[in-house]
Design an enzyme around this catalytic site. Structure first.
Site, PDB file in Angstrom:
ATOM      1  CB  THR A 170      -0.849  -0.062   1.280  1.00 23.91           C
ATOM      2  OG1 THR A 170      -1.729  -1.155   1.129  1.00 23.91           O
ATOM      3  CG2 THR A 170      -1.618   1.189   1.564  1.00 23.91           C
TER       4      THR A 170
ATOM      5  NE  ARG B  96      -8.537  -7.829   2.526  1.00 27.97           N
ATOM      6  CZ  ARG B  96      -7.564  -6.937   2.652  1.00 27.97           C
ATOM      7  NH1 ARG B  96      -7.360  -6.041   1.706  1.00 27.97           N
ATOM      8  NH2 ARG B  96      -6.795  -6.935   3.712  1.00 27.97           N
ATOM      9  CB  VAL B  97     -13.249  -3.708   1.531  1.00 22.96           C
ATOM     10  CG1 VAL B  97     -12.780  -2.295   1.849  1.00 22.96           C
ATOM     11  CG2 VAL B  97     -14.073  -3.714   0.244  1.00 22.96           C
ATOM     12  N   GLY B  98     -10.038  -3.969   2.588  1.00 27.32           N
ATOM     13  CA  GLY B  98      -9.129  -3.883   3.737  1.00 27.32           C
ATOM     14  C   GLY B  98      -9.321  -2.601   4.523  1.00 27.32           C
ATOM     15  CG  ASP B  99      -5.831  -1.250   6.524  1.00 28.71           C
ATOM     16  OD1 ASP B  99      -5.673  -2.019   5.551  1.00 28.71           O
ATOM     17  OD2 ASP B  99      -4.908  -0.539   6.971  1.00 28.71           O
TER      18      ASP B  99
ATOM     19  CB  THR C 220       1.240  -0.116   4.780  1.00 32.98           C
ATOM     20  OG1 THR C 220       1.452  -1.321   4.004  1.00 32.98           O
ATOM     21  CG2 THR C 220       2.522   0.236   5.507  1.00 32.98           C
ATOM     22  N   GLY C 221      -0.365  -2.719   6.078  1.00 34.82           N
ATOM     23  CA  GLY C 221      -0.184  -3.975   6.798  1.00 34.82           C
ATOM     24  C   GLY C 221      -1.373  -4.891   6.606  1.00 34.82           C
ATOM     25  CB  THR C 222      -2.318  -7.976   8.439  1.00 39.56           C
ATOM     26  OG1 THR C 222      -1.859  -7.381   9.668  1.00 39.56           O
ATOM     27  CG2 THR C 222      -1.244  -8.914   7.954  1.00 39.56           C
TER      28      THR C 222
HETATM   29  N1  ASP Z   1      -3.425  -2.744   4.326  1.00 42.53           N
HETATM   30  C1  ASP Z   1      -3.632  -3.197   2.979  1.00 42.53           C
HETATM   31  C2  ASP Z   1      -4.845  -4.074   2.916  1.00 42.53           C
HETATM   32  O1  ASP Z   1      -5.037  -4.857   3.819  1.00 42.53           O
HETATM   33  C3  ASP Z   1      -2.479  -3.958   2.430  1.00 42.53           C
HETATM   34  C4  ASP Z   1      -1.168  -3.257   2.487  1.00 42.53           C
HETATM   35  O2  ASP Z   1      -0.933  -2.443   3.356  1.00 42.53           O
HETATM   36  O3  ASP Z   1      -0.336  -3.535   1.608  1.00 42.53           O
HETATM   37  O4  ASP Z   1      -5.558  -4.017   1.949  1.00 42.53           O
END
Ligand code: ASP
Length: 324
Positions: free
Chosen positions: A192, A220-223, A242-244
């Site tokens: 990200t 799927r939608v992330g943060d 950025t992350g999980t």
């Molecule tokens: N946080 C982002 C997501 O979960 C992924 C990422 O940070 O690369 O969609």
């Protein structure tokens, strides 16, 4: 004026020296420097924090090295689904788009939502129609394609069925090419992009944009597009993560950095450290964030091996780092 500063990230994950050759390291470093210089120009000419983060994230979306816009990762179905958000700390105005498949610059769509809509978050075709009505460019699926992401996706699909953070997948692909193939670490890889800024008026803003995690399930939608999770700004701090994504959502990670400062009187650095080094790991969260406060303090913590990151004050040199 002297508090004006911009910080950016290009994702966190398993970014190690052994998976990176010097030419590639230079490419990433130069790309980050160019984006910081552009953000610095906006701030130095008296531009707002909102304009600076919009321009920085737009440029990161245009750069195929990062997982946003061109260069986005693929879903399990082999499609591209992008998310982005922006927030203006001075007004608490915010905009986001989720699961968009045809926008060249999702951050510009998020900005249009913030500036021109009574709503905060648009998804899918409605988001694209809104962006198109505001003059933003639509592209075909081929626009996002890069060979590197395609190979990461094929590898992720072949080895196991789970979603991977962008830079974890890149590392695995590089190790495999070098004959050092590891078993895939299910918890590793994010790419990200994001930016946070404090302008010469002391106003704060944050923006974040992503293709999500490699091999994610369609829909799927992330943060990233969720205000408070992957992006947040108020009059205390501006944060881009950025992350999980699932763990950042459950921890309301970006908002928590500001909240701990406001309610517990923590410094920017200590608040961000607790979120990234204590609260997120406690629920299995991997990644990092960038944050600035209204005094112009900057912190860039991460709990992974590396995070593409940097910052620049309105005048002075730019600083870029990759590893821990
Ligand atoms: N946080 C982002 C997501 O979960 C992924 C990422 O940070 O690369 O969609």
């Amino acid at each position: 004026m002297n508090q004006a500063v911009i910080a950016i990230h290009g994702g966190a994950g398993t970014i190690t020296r052994d998976a990176m050759d010097p030419a590639r390291e230079r490419e990433y470093t130069e790309a980050l420097e160019q984006v910081l210089l552009a953000g610095q120009r906006v701030l130095a000419s008296g531009g707002t924090a909102v304009d600076a983060v919009t321009e920085a994230v737009r440029l990161l979306e245009e750069c195929p090295l990062f997982n946003a816009g061109k260069g986005a990762v693929l879903t399990h179905a082999g499609t591209y689904e992008l998310d982005a958000a922006i927030m203006d700390g001075a007004t608490l105005g915010a905009g986001g788009v989720a699961c968009v498949t045809r926008l060249r610059n999702p951050v510009l769509a998020a900005r249009a939502v913030m500036d021109h809509s009574e709503h905060v978050l648009f998804a899918g075709e409605g988001a694209e129609a809104f962006a198109q009505a505001h003059g933003l460019e639509l592209v075909s699926r081929d626009y996002y394609y890069t060979q590197a992401r395609y190979e990461q996706w094929e590898r992720a699909r072949a080895v196991q069925g789970m979603a991977l953070l962008d830079h974890d997948a890149a590392t695995l692909a590089a190790r495999a090419l070098a004959g050092k193939a590891d078993p895939i670490d299910p918890d590793s890889k994010f790419g990200t992009v994001g930016a946070v800024a404090c302008d010469s008026f002391g106003n704060l803003a944050a923006a974040t944009s992503t293709g999500g995690v490699t091999n994610k399930q369609a829909g799927r939608v992330g943060d990233t597009p969720l205000i408070g999770a992957g992006c947040y700004a108020d009059d205390v701090a501006a944060i881009s993560a950025t992350g999980t994504g699932e763990m950042f959502i459950r921890a309301v990670a970006a908002h928590d950095v500001s909240a701990q400062m406001r309610y517990a009187g923590l410094s920017l650095e200590e608040s961000a450290r607790r979120v990234v080094m204590e609260k997120l790991p406690a629920i299995g969260g991997r990644g990092g964030l960038i944050a600035v406060d209204r005094a112009g303090n900057v912190t860039l913590p991460f709990n992974t091996e590396g995070m593409y990151r940097g910052f620049a004050r309105a005048s002075g040199p730019v600083s870029v780092s990759i590893y821990g």
